[in-house]
Design a protein around this motif. Structure first.
Motif, PDB file in Angstrom:
ATOM      1  N   ASP A  28       6.657  10.900  -0.842  1.00  0.00           N
ATOM      2  CA  ASP A  28       5.640  10.270   0.012  1.00  0.00           C
ATOM      3  C   ASP A  28       6.230   9.094   0.788  1.00  0.00           C
ATOM      4  O   ASP A  28       5.910   8.881   1.966  1.00  0.00           O
ATOM      5  N   LEU A  29       7.104   8.344   0.144  1.00  0.00           N
ATOM      6  CA  LEU A  29       7.761   7.228   0.833  1.00  0.00           C
ATOM      7  C   LEU A  29       8.664   7.742   1.946  1.00  0.00           C
ATOM      8  O   LEU A  29       8.650   7.206   3.061  1.00  0.00           O
ATOM      9  N   CYS A  30       9.422   8.795   1.656  1.00  0.00           N
ATOM     10  CA  CYS A  30      10.345   9.334   2.674  1.00  0.00           C
ATOM     11  C   CYS A  30       9.566   9.888   3.864  1.00  0.00           C
ATOM     12  O   CYS A  30       9.968   9.708   5.014  1.00  0.00           O
ATOM     13  N   GLY A  34      10.465   7.464   6.577  1.00  0.00           N
ATOM     14  CA  GLY A  34      11.745   8.042   7.001  1.00  0.00           C
ATOM     15  C   GLY A  34      12.779   7.892   5.894  1.00  0.00           C
ATOM     16  O   GLY A  34      12.664   7.010   5.039  1.00  0.00           O
ATOM     17  N   THR A  35      13.816   8.743   5.937  1.00  0.00           N
ATOM     18  CA  THR A  35      14.826   8.692   4.865  1.00  0.00           C
ATOM     19  C   THR A  35      15.907   7.679   5.222  1.00  0.00           C
ATOM     20  O   THR A  35      17.036   8.010   5.561  1.00  0.00           O
ATOM     21  N   MET A  36      15.504   6.426   5.149  1.00  0.00           N
ATOM     22  CA  MET A  36      16.372   5.320   5.546  1.00  0.00           C
ATOM     23  C   MET A  36      16.112   4.145   4.606  1.00  0.00           C
ATOM     24  O   MET A  36      14.967   3.892   4.237  1.00  0.00           O
ATOM     25  N   CYS A  37      17.172   3.455   4.236  1.00  0.00           N
ATOM     26  CA  CYS A  37      17.004   2.275   3.381  1.00  0.00           C
ATOM     27  C   CYS A  37      16.161   1.239   4.140  1.00  0.00           C
ATOM     28  O   CYS A  37      16.449   0.918   5.291  1.00  0.00           O
ATOM     29  N   SER A  38      15.143   0.725   3.478  1.00  0.00           N
ATOM     30  CA  SER A  38      14.248  -0.233   4.140  1.00  0.00           C
ATOM     31  C   SER A  38      14.962  -1.535   4.487  1.00  0.00           C
ATOM     32  O   SER A  38      14.503  -2.279   5.349  1.00  0.00           O
ATOM     33  N   TYR A  39      16.073  -1.829   3.815  1.00  0.00           N
ATOM     34  CA  TYR A  39      16.765  -3.110   4.034  1.00  0.00           C
ATOM     35  C   TYR A  39      17.973  -2.973   4.960  1.00  0.00           C
ATOM     36  O   TYR A  39      18.016  -3.581   6.013  1.00  0.00           O
ATOM     37  N   CYS A  40      18.974  -2.167   4.555  1.00  0.00           N
ATOM     38  CA  CYS A  40      20.199  -2.092   5.379  1.00  0.00           C
ATOM     39  C   CYS A  40      20.083  -1.029   6.460  1.00  0.00           C
ATOM     40  O   CYS A  40      20.937  -0.957   7.342  1.00  0.00           O
ATOM     41  N   GLU A  41      19.069  -0.175   6.395  1.00  0.00           N
ATOM     42  CA  GLU A  41      18.771   0.833   7.422  1.00  0.00           C
ATOM     43  C   GLU A  41      19.779   1.965   7.466  1.00  0.00           C
ATOM     44  O   GLU A  41      19.841   2.693   8.458  1.00  0.00           O
ATOM     45  N   LEU A  80       9.073   0.209  -1.599  1.00  0.00           N
ATOM     46  CA  LEU A  80       9.774   0.507  -0.347  1.00  0.00           C
ATOM     47  C   LEU A  80      10.865   1.509  -0.729  1.00  0.00           C
ATOM     48  O   LEU A  80      10.902   1.972  -1.874  1.00  0.00           O
ATOM     49  N   LEU A  81      11.751   1.824   0.208  1.00  0.00           N
ATOM     50  CA  LEU A  81      12.887   2.695  -0.108  1.00  0.00           C
ATOM     51  C   LEU A  81      14.162   1.870  -0.033  1.00  0.00           C
ATOM     52  O   LEU A  81      14.291   0.999   0.839  1.00  0.00           O
ATOM     53  N   SER A  82      15.092   2.162  -0.928  1.00  0.00           N
ATOM     54  CA  SER A  82      16.329   1.388  -0.915  1.00  0.00           C
ATOM     55  C   SER A  82      17.523   2.266  -1.251  1.00  0.00           C
ATOM     56  O   SER A  82      17.406   3.214  -2.025  1.00  0.00           O
ATOM     57  N   CYS A  83      18.665   1.913  -0.661  1.00  0.00           N
ATOM     58  CA  CYS A  83      19.915   2.538  -1.091  1.00  0.00           C
ATOM     59  C   CYS A  83      20.353   1.847  -2.386  1.00  0.00           C
ATOM     60  O   CYS A  83      19.832   0.782  -2.739  1.00  0.00           O
ATOM     61  N   SER A  84      21.332   2.430  -3.067  1.00  0.00           N
ATOM     62  CA  SER A  84      21.750   1.853  -4.352  1.00  0.00           C
ATOM     63  C   SER A  84      22.433   0.507  -4.143  1.00  0.00           C
ATOM     64  O   SER A  84      22.351  -0.373  -5.008  1.00  0.00           O
ATOM     65  N   THR A  85      23.067   0.311  -2.997  1.00  0.00           N
ATOM     66  CA  THR A  85      23.745  -0.973  -2.752  1.00  0.00           C
ATOM     67  C   THR A  85      22.715  -2.097  -2.614  1.00  0.00           C
ATOM     68  O   THR A  85      22.799  -3.119  -3.298  1.00  0.00           O
ATOM     69  N   CYS A  86      21.734  -1.902  -1.749  1.00  0.00           N
ATOM     70  CA  CYS A  86      20.715  -2.950  -1.571  1.00  0.00           C
ATOM     71  C   CYS A  86      19.919  -3.176  -2.854  1.00  0.00           C
ATOM     72  O   CYS A  86      19.548  -4.299  -3.167  1.00  0.00           O
ATOM     73  N   ASN A  87      19.679  -2.105  -3.591  1.00  0.00           N
ATOM     74  CA  ASN A  87      18.873  -2.230  -4.804  1.00  0.00           C
ATOM     75  C   ASN A  87      19.651  -2.890  -5.935  1.00  0.00           C
ATOM     76  O   ASN A  87      19.069  -3.555  -6.787  1.00  0.00           O
TER      77      ASN A  87
END
Ligand SMILES: [Zn+2]
Length: 245
Positions: A28-30, A34-41, A80-87
């Protein structure tokens, strides 16, 4: 940072206020962000590379050792959505995130919070003052987004991705001005790579590109940009004298 819509479960039949497990909110978030990190994009082709991000960390403990946000572990309002680096950076789990003290992409116009430049540089918008500047700084430090090559841990390539994207965006801008590339190609590229804010910055003055970037990315908060003024960013919280961003 791309500002995103604050979807309310009450207005949206395909999202739940509370999920059985937080991981189940990812599709649902994606779909909505969109399938993009909410922080680093950074963009991802595969949803599995993204994590469900808890805005107020589920593992954060107050001074008395209480997990004060435990009840928000499965709440849509806290995702939100996050990549593993930002998270995973900078012990993010141990940092308290308080609304009103940190800019967030679903609350503020975070495109106004930060500035992107050549060389992978990202910094607090120098035009901000007072509470707005402080809250933008807190966001930047929350995920360690401004780590440079010298201060970066070896696995953190976010600055490099930004640097490459900036150079590519400038190259495509020149091609676009020379009518050597189609708008659709640019949008496809940004969808595959991410770094939405960098492309949006570089294509300032090209309203049709900015409009396409807003429309092509699900969940972009369209009210944060003035369609009558070249899609320049505008305050999202004008009623808040302390921090209208
Ligand atoms: Zn990220």
């Amino acid at each position: 940072m791309r500002p995103v819509e604050k979807w309310e479960p009450a207005d949206h039949p395909d999202i739940k206020a509370i999920y059985p497990r937080y991981q189940e909110a990812k599709p649902d978030l994606c779909r909505n962000l969109g399938t993009m990190c909410s922080y680093c994009e950074k963009a991802y082709a595969d949803e599995r590379d993204l994590q469900v991000e808890h805005i107020q960390p589920k593992k954060y403990k107050d001074a008395n050792g209480n997990y004060i946000y435990a009840s928000l572990e499965t709440a849509w309002s806290n995702f939100l959505l996050s990549c593993s680096t930002c998270n995973g950076r900078d012990n993010k789990d141990t940092k308290n995130v308080e609304y009103g003290k940190c800019h967030l992409p679903h609350i503020n116009n975070t495109f106004l919070s930060l500035c992107y430049k050549a060389g992978g540089v990202v910094e607090v918008n120098p035009a901000l003052t007072g509470r707005s500047a402080a809250n933008a700084r807190t966001l930047l430090e929350l995920v360690g987004l401004d780590k440079s090559p010298s201060s970066s841990c070896s696995g953190d390539k976010r600055w490099q991705i930004r640097s490459t994207s900036w150079d590519m965006a400038v190259r495509y801008l020149n091609m676009y001005k020379a009518h050597n590339v189609q708008l659709e190609t640019i949008v496809d590229l940004v969808q595959a790579r991410g770094c939405w804010s960098i492309w949006f910055t570089v294509f300032k003055g090209h309203d049709e590109v900015r409009q396409a970037l807003i429309q092509a990315f699900p969940g972009t908060a369209i009210s944060c940009f003035d369609s009558q003024d070249h899609y320049e960013p505008i305050h999202r919280n004008p009623q808040n004298d302390d921090d209208p961003v």
